[in-house]
Scaffold this active site. Structure first.
Site, PDB file in Angstrom:
ATOM      1  N   GLY A  84      -1.791  -2.000  16.507  1.00  0.00           N
ATOM      2  CA  GLY A  84      -2.929  -2.389  15.689  1.00  0.00           C
ATOM      3  C   GLY A  84      -4.075  -2.898  16.537  1.00  0.00           C
ATOM      4  N   ASP A 192      -3.125  -6.877   7.981  1.00  0.00           N
ATOM      5  CA  ASP A 192      -2.244  -7.761   7.217  1.00  0.00           C
ATOM      6  C   ASP A 192      -2.233  -7.448   5.734  1.00  0.00           C
ATOM      7  OD1 ASP A 192      -1.821  -9.074   9.577  1.00  0.00           O
ATOM      8  OD2 ASP A 192      -2.970 -10.864   9.067  1.00  0.00           O
ATOM      9  N   SER A 213      -1.872  -2.194  11.310  1.00  0.00           N
ATOM     10  CA  SER A 213      -0.860  -2.437  12.336  1.00  0.00           C
ATOM     11  C   SER A 213       0.524  -2.173  11.780  1.00  0.00           C
ATOM     12  CB  SER A 213      -0.929  -3.891  12.821  1.00  0.00           C
ATOM     13  OG  SER A 213       0.162  -4.184  13.684  1.00  0.00           O
ATOM     14  N   HIS A 218       4.479  -6.700  10.003  1.00  0.00           N
ATOM     15  CA  HIS A 218       3.563  -6.179   8.992  1.00  0.00           C
ATOM     16  C   HIS A 218       4.269  -5.423   7.878  1.00  0.00           C
ATOM     17  CE1 HIS A 218       0.668  -7.096  12.267  1.00  0.00           C
ATOM     18  NE2 HIS A 218      -0.057  -7.457  11.225  1.00  0.00           N
TER      19      HIS A 218
END
Length: 434
Positions: A84, A192, A213, A218
């Site tokens: 990410g 996120d 990501s 995550h």
């Protein structure tokens, strides 16, 4: 399927089942992690199958994942990356491309971002010779506001790059409108927040470009991995070039001459007919992922809706269980949003009769994992003390986050029993120390 391969995959399923830990939850003994990958037998089998096929570089699984993930977000193009953080670097760097002509970002241009967050949202700004303009956040949502962003726009402002904090959307529709009104680029760090919505629309679809990501903490995990997505085909082409060494050619690395024009180019001051596979139009990197990562990503993607539902359900249980507890600022969803939560943030009131450190220590002793709200106020970290940046307004709340905020987990592997133990532990500590 090859007989031996079939046997290996069958045994892989059995192996996974043998590893399952059926021990009951023991309060104070069993670790309650704040985040982690949720992996099942399909994930393990996908990795083994990719390994058996020796797909050690980017290949068919990578392309399939890019296509499916782009469709999931309703965007036209996705480019898989090794992390990410790399996705953020590529996303911001794309706007410095010479192909954008007079709209390209150049050294000294400003990019508005928030002070309280994760460094890899900010680092690409600095790495490209641009100037971060920091604004504060709100306690509770831990996002900035459109009003703060508007106040930060100056004569050198050219872009906005902000993350949706802990899965909670910022006022992305309003900020996207600000960007349009002032001819600014908007980069959404959606790392996120996969599955979150604002005004009923998925986050990651408001900006010019977005990033995701796939680190184990995550919503989807590839172990390592990330993605850059956009519906702007010109930007997508720039991202691909930057990710793939900066080369101008769009053929896959293993393809010989799919475009049928490999020896028909003249660029720069190179001789006519120089091999297009080795013509470089950007200062790029090799930030590709592998097919093993993509194979895992494909099986994880099948479970995205279930994962998001579990995160929402777990967050709601914590929020309802801790409602009304003294001396704590509880998290709130941004108005008109439906977050796919990354974590459950708690801020200890600065006037509380106990400290954040004491509460965190109490929870950690009970095997309840906690994490800080990432870097807190980034301007206070040694990495940024000698860097050029601008601050608009004060960073009071970012400083409070630095001193007083932490979060606990809501990821899908947590059980109701675990969450209830977290609630009971927080209540016990606050009750004993108030």
């Amino acid at each position: 399927m090859n007989t031996h391969k079939g046997l290996i995959l069958d045994e892989t399923v059995k192996y996974h089942q043998d590893l399952q830990d059926d021990r009951p939850f023991v309060p104070g003994t069993t670790e309650i992690w704040p985040a982690g990958a949720v992996l099942d037998e399909a994930d393990r089998t996908a990795l083994v199958e990719a390994a058996l096929e020796m797909r050690i570089a980017a290949g068919p699984s990578s392309r399939k994942f890019e296509s499916r993930f782009a469709r999931t977000l309703g965007l036209r193009k996705a480019h898989l990356t090794n992390s990410g953080s790399s996705a953020n670097l590529l996303a911001l760097s794309a706007f410095t491309s010479h192909l954008l002509e007079d709209r390209r970002l150049v050294a000294g241009d400003e990019v508005i971002t928030v002070a309280a967050g994760f460094p890899t949202t900010v680092n690409p700004i600095i790495q490209n010779g641009l100037v971060p303009v920091f604004v504060d956040v709100e306690l509770g949502t831990y996002n900035t506001t459109a009003a703060r962003v508007a106040a930060a726009i100056g004569p050198r402002t050219r872009a906005i790059m902000i993350a949706h904090a802990l899965g909670n959307p910022f006022e992305v529709a309003e900020i996207a409108q600000l960007a349009a009104d002032h001819d600014l680029y908007l980069i959404e760090d959606n790392c996120d927040a996969v599955g979150s919505t604002y005004d009923g629309r998925l986050t990651g679809t408001f900006g010019d470009i977005t990033t995701v990501s796939f680190y184990p903490a995550h919503h989807l995990s590839m172990g390592e991995g990330g993605c850059v997505l956009t519906s702007n085909l010109a930007l997508a082409r720039i991202v691909e070039s930057l990710r793939d060494w900066g080369r101008d050619c769009w053929c896959e690395p293993g393809e010989t001459n799919k475009c049928l024009k490999r020896f028909n180019y003249q660029m720069g001051t190179l001789p006519e007919g120089y091999d297009h596979k080795y013509i470089f139009s950007h200062i790029g990197y090799n930030l590709k992922a592998t097919d093993l990562q993509a194979a895992l990503g494909l099986t994880q993607l099948d479970k995205l809706d279930r994962f998001c539902d579990a995160r929402r359900r777990n967050w709601k249980r914590l929020r309802e269980g801790l409602d009304g507890v003294a001396h704590l600022v509880l998290p709130e969803a941004t108005e008109r949003s439906d977050p796919s939560w990354f974590g459950f943030a708690l801020t200890v009131d600065p006037d509380a009769p106990f400290s954040r450190a004491a509460l965190v220590d109490f929870l950690e002793q009970r095997k309840i994992g906690t994490r800080r709200l990432f870097a807190g106020n980034l301007t206070r970290h040694p990495a940024y003390l000698d860097r050029e940046f601008r601050v608009v307004g004060d960073l009071t709340n970012s400083d409070i986050v630095t001193a007083q905020t932490f979060w606990v987990g809501v990821y899908p592997a947590l059980t109701e029993e675990m969450l209830d133990y977290v609630i009971a532990s927080v209540k016990e500590f606050v009750g004993a120390n108030s």
